[in-house]
Write an enzyme that holds these catalytic residues in place. Structure first.
Site: not given
Ligand SMILES: [Zn+2]
Length: 157
Positions: A77, A80
């Protein structure tokens, strides 16, 4: 400093002076302790804690006297990775006052399901053993700190 580990009773922190591992019990995470070997003062390090299993997560949030900021993330991700340094900053600035915990939702899919995490990054703030606040998406450190203050105000009132 190495990221701390968790066992069933507390957080394992390594003494920076002598290398001795010491356990800071979950219930007493807000209180500095002395190293069992060299008596150096030790406190909760200003680093995010990687959660390795759901039992450790449950013990941490249930017993912590400090608010726990949970970062639900996964290695693939991109956003993230943007929020990770912001959380590092929060952990460093609020060392000993806030616990930052990272939950990899690929490895701990059971937690992601239990807390109904639909997109990542999701940040959740736990205080007094329950989730009191949640936001989805990348936030700067200052905004995360405001969320912590708001969430803990709500609990104290
Ligand atoms: Zn020591």
């Amino acid at each position: 400093m190495a990221a701390p580990d968790l066992d069933d009773r507390g957080v394992i922190i390594t003494c920076a002076a002598c290398g001795q591992k010491n356990r800071l019990a979950y219930e007493r995470m807000a209180d500095p302790v002395r190293c069992g070997r060299c008596k150096q003062m030790l406190g909760l390090p200003g680093e995010p804690i990687e959660i390795r299993d759901s039992a450790a997560f449950d013990r941490l949030v249930a017993r912590s006297p400090l608010p726990v900021v949970v970062d639900y993330w996964a290695p693939w991700c991109g956003p993230c990775r943007m929020v990770a340094p912001e959380l590092q900053r929060v952990a460093a600035r609020r060392a000993g006052r806030v616990v930052v915990a990272k939950v990899n939702t690929d490895e701990l899919a059971d937690l992601g399901q239990r807390f109904n995490i639909r997109s990542i990054p999701t940040l959740a703030i736990f205080a007094g053993g329950r989730e009191v606040s949640r936001v989805v998406g990348v936030r700067p450190a200052a905004e995360i700190e405001t969320l912590i203050d708001q969430a803990t105000d709500t609990v104290q009132r």
